[in-house]
Design a protein around this motif. Structure first.
Motif, PDB file in Angstrom:
ATOM      1  N   GLU A  25      37.680  64.937  52.900  1.00 11.14           N
ATOM      2  CA  GLU A  25      37.587  65.963  51.852  1.00 11.14           C
ATOM      3  C   GLU A  25      38.168  67.295  52.348  1.00 11.14           C
ATOM      4  OE1 GLU A  25      37.206  67.802  48.424  1.00 11.14           O
ATOM      5  OE2 GLU A  25      36.842  65.652  48.686  1.00 11.14           O
ATOM      6  N   ASN A  26      37.782  67.681  53.608  1.00 10.53           N
ATOM      7  CA  ASN A  26      38.348  68.904  54.214  1.00 10.53           C
ATOM      8  C   ASN A  26      39.869  68.839  54.235  1.00 10.53           C
ATOM      9  OD1 ASN A  26      35.837  69.030  56.830  1.00 10.53           O
ATOM     10  ND2 ASN A  26      35.885  70.099  54.877  1.00 10.53           N
ATOM     11  N   ILE A  27      40.368  67.684  54.664  1.00  9.88           N
ATOM     12  CA  ILE A  27      41.816  67.520  54.824  1.00  9.88           C
ATOM     13  C   ILE A  27      42.512  67.604  53.469  1.00  9.88           C
ATOM     14  CG2 ILE A  27      43.620  65.846  55.445  1.00  9.88           C
ATOM     15  CD1 ILE A  27      41.742  65.011  57.788  1.00  9.88           C
ATOM     16  N   ARG A  28      41.935  66.933  52.450  1.00 13.36           N
ATOM     17  CA  ARG A  28      42.524  66.983  51.099  1.00 13.36           C
ATOM     18  C   ARG A  28      42.605  68.418  50.583  1.00 13.36           C
ATOM     19  NH1 ARG A  28      40.223  62.060  49.711  1.00 13.36           N
ATOM     20  NH2 ARG A  28      38.304  63.065  48.974  1.00 13.36           N
ATOM     21  N   GLU A  29      41.517  69.155  50.814  1.00 10.84           N
ATOM     22  CA  GLU A  29      41.447  70.556  50.371  1.00 10.84           C
ATOM     23  C   GLU A  29      42.509  71.406  51.079  1.00 10.84           C
ATOM     24  OE1 GLU A  29      38.317  74.058  51.205  1.00 10.84           O
ATOM     25  OE2 GLU A  29      37.404  72.134  50.660  1.00 10.84           O
ATOM     26  N   SER A  30      42.636  71.204  52.385  1.00  9.70           N
ATOM     27  CA  SER A  30      43.626  71.963  53.170  1.00  9.70           C
ATOM     28  C   SER A  30      45.042  71.619  52.730  1.00  9.70           C
ATOM     29  CB  SER A  30      43.470  71.661  54.659  1.00  9.70           C
ATOM     30  OG  SER A  30      42.193  72.033  55.094  1.00  9.70           O
ATOM     31  N   LYS A  56      49.429  63.488  55.194  1.00 14.20           N
ATOM     32  CA  LYS A  56      48.175  62.841  54.783  1.00 14.20           C
ATOM     33  C   LYS A  56      47.983  61.507  55.513  1.00 14.20           C
ATOM     34  CE  LYS A  56      47.362  63.077  50.346  1.00 14.20           C
ATOM     35  NZ  LYS A  56      47.497  62.691  48.927  1.00 14.20           N
ATOM     36  N   VAL A  57      49.044  60.711  55.603  1.00 14.90           N
ATOM     37  CA  VAL A  57      48.956  59.399  56.269  1.00 14.90           C
ATOM     38  C   VAL A  57      48.503  59.561  57.718  1.00 14.90           C
ATOM     39  CG1 VAL A  57      50.343  57.458  57.125  1.00 14.90           C
ATOM     40  CG2 VAL A  57      50.619  58.242  54.764  1.00 14.90           C
ATOM     41  N   ARG A  58      49.080  60.542  58.410  1.00 18.71           N
ATOM     42  CA  ARG A  58      48.697  60.757  59.819  1.00 18.71           C
ATOM     43  C   ARG A  58      47.344  61.454  59.951  1.00 18.71           C
ATOM     44  NH1 ARG A  58      53.505  63.431  63.145  1.00 18.71           N
ATOM     45  NH2 ARG A  58      51.884  63.365  64.737  1.00 18.71           N
ATOM     46  N   ALA A  59      47.042  62.355  58.997  1.00 12.30           N
ATOM     47  CA  ALA A  59      45.839  63.180  59.116  1.00 12.30           C
ATOM     48  C   ALA A  59      44.555  62.385  58.941  1.00 12.30           C
ATOM     49  CB  ALA A  59      45.884  64.313  58.103  1.00 12.30           C
ATOM     50  N   VAL A  60      44.550  61.406  58.033  1.00 13.07           N
ATOM     51  CA  VAL A  60      43.308  60.658  57.802  1.00 13.07           C
ATOM     52  C   VAL A  60      43.196  59.448  58.735  1.00 13.07           C
ATOM     53  CG1 VAL A  60      43.076  61.406  55.415  1.00 13.07           C
ATOM     54  CG2 VAL A  60      44.293  59.291  55.909  1.00 13.07           C
ATOM     55  N   GLY A  61      44.134  59.311  59.623  1.00 15.50           N
ATOM     56  CA  GLY A  61      44.060  58.235  60.619  1.00 15.50           C
ATOM     57  C   GLY A  61      43.319  58.714  61.853  1.00 15.50           C
TER      58      GLY A  61
END
Length: 455
Positions: A25-30, A56-61
């Motif tokens: 959620e934090n990452i999506r918001e950022s 996004k692909v790398r961040a949520v991994g």
């Protein structure tokens, strides 16, 4: 360049930096904030979509979420993907061909082609140690031929004359023959400005390209046209086998969208960026350094290279010897330092390469106008030789006379003298205590009140 994008992103980055834990959620918001910042900076929509998706692909991994410092890891991912979109690494000119290597410059009217030819000639002569010749095939604008002749004289390269009654192909063939006889390494060809919808002009440059078979075909594009820069470059790329792009007027483009869009849309590398009107205002395009600047991490490598290439080493050596012998740092020495800073673009020119500038309020940054250093030099120039050697002589009446001579106020002279005293103290610390003394002196200066010089 990138000022508005950096300001928008620096707040998001700062919030992420200290996060000990990140969620999807934090990452999506950022990433939503990053997306808005990129669109406002006039980055083309397909580029924004591709960039956000890759982050996004790398961040949520595991790379980010399982990291010990997830905030820092996400910033690194954003920087890496921005770098990849702009071309990963600097792309060099292909000069490994039989001499002369012909470089054909194409672009729209008013994009800055002729000025860029002069800048590139200076770059090749001084940085690459090449013997350079320039020629204008712009037979539609006689002033362009004269402009290029003047630029060639300024940067001290060979100018091959041409005239409006000649055919572009004949001009360039004659220039190549002359370049071979003169043992020229690189021939730069300036062409007429054209639009991608002007069929006759596009046919002419295609014929010119076929006739001379250049080693490099560079598309010169004005970065201030934003997304249009990428679209125009794409049209030209479909008509000509472009080998690279030169972005001009980047010092006037606070958004920076063109730099992030051109490489992705054209699939051609950005090789140089033009800054300012001066002949030395051309930098090699380093995607990794540009990404760091956008994310407010500064560009210290470029700053170091700039200092190494533009500082007068003889003067620096003499000053070092003078300080080491314990001799007093005087106003002549200060003037030398100020003039060297001016050669590097003044305070304003150095600011955007320093880390953390996005965190400094506009009210402070706006105090730096680019006039600070010339005013300080003007004050020192208004002094007598004796006063420069012995600053202790400067009483109230002398300061009033100096201010009048420089067209400034006694308060401006007092500010300069305060800065001189700080510099002089720092130099004496260096003489007395080596590097430790210098660091103590710099700490004192950083803590000193007084704000920006010459508001």
């Amino acid at each position: 360049m990138f000022e508005s994008l950096t300001q928008r992103l620096s707040g998001t980055i700062e919030r992420l930096r200290g996060r000990g834990r990140l969620t999807e959620e934090n990452i999506r918001e950022s990433l939503r904030e990053v997306r808005i910042a990129l669109l406002e900076a006039d980055v083309a929509l397909p580029v924004v979509q591709a960039l956000i998706e890759r982050i996004k692909v790398r961040a949520v991994g595991q790379e980010v979420l399982k990291s010990l410092t997830p905030g820092q890891a996400l910033i690194k991912v954003v920087r890496d993907e921005m770098t990849a979109v702009m071309g990963s690494q600097a792309s060099d000119l292909n000069l490994n061909v039989p001499a002369p290597a012909v470089i054909l410059m194409a672009g729209l009217q008013g994009a800055g082609k002729t000025t860029t030819v002069g800048k590139l000639a200076k770059h090749l002569k001084e940085k690459r140690k090449k013997k350079v010749m320039v020629v204008s095939a712009d037979v539609y604008r006689p002033a362009a031929i004269e402009q290029l002749k003047t630029l060639a004289q300024q940067v001290d390269v060979i100018f091959f004359p041409s005239s409006a009654d000649q055919k572009p192909e004949a001009i360039v063939r004659a220039a190549i023959d002359d370049a071979k006889k003169s043992f020229v390494d690189v021939l730069l060809v300036d062409t007429a400005g054209r639009t991608s919808i002007d069929d006759a002009m596009m046919a002419e440059i295609k014929a010119l390209h076929s006739a001379v078979n250049p080693a490099e075909t560079l598309f010169v594009v004005d970065s201030m046209t934003g997304q249009d820069a990428a679209v125009t470059a794409k049209h030209f790329g479909e008509a000509l086998p472009l080998t690279g792009v030169v972005l001009t007027k980047t010092d006037g483009d606070a958004r920076g969208g063109a730099a992030l869009s051109v490489r992705y849309i054209t699939q051609r590398p950005i090789k140089f960026i033009g800054v300012g009107e001066k002949p030395d205002g051309l930098d090699v395009f380093h995607p990794d350094r540009i990404a760091s600047r956008i994310l407010d991490m500064g560009d210290v490598l470029s700053l170091v290279e700039q200092v190494e290439s533009q500082v007068d080493k003889d003067k620096a050596q003499k000053l070092a010897e003078k300080v080491a012998k314990g001799k007093k740092f005087d106003l002549n020495d200060m003037k030398d330092q100020l003039e060297q800073m001016q050669n590097m673009g003044g305070i304003h020119g150095l600011m955007d390469k320093l880390p953390g500038m996005g965190q400094i309020p506009d009210s402070v940054k706006n105090q730096v106008t680019g006039k600070e250093v010339p005013r300080m030099v003007a004050i020192i120039n208004s002094m007598t030789k004796k006063e420069r050697r012995n600053p202790g002589l400067l009483n109230g009446s002398r300061r009033a006379r100096i201010a009048k001579g420089a067209g400034l106020t006694p308060a401006d002279v007092n500010k300069l003298m305060k800065q001189y005293q700080q510099m002089e103290k720092m130099m004496s610390k260096l003489a007395g205590g080596g590097m430790k003394g210098l660091m103590r002196g710099m700490k004192g200066m950083m803590g000193a009140r007084g704000g920006m010089p010459f508001r």
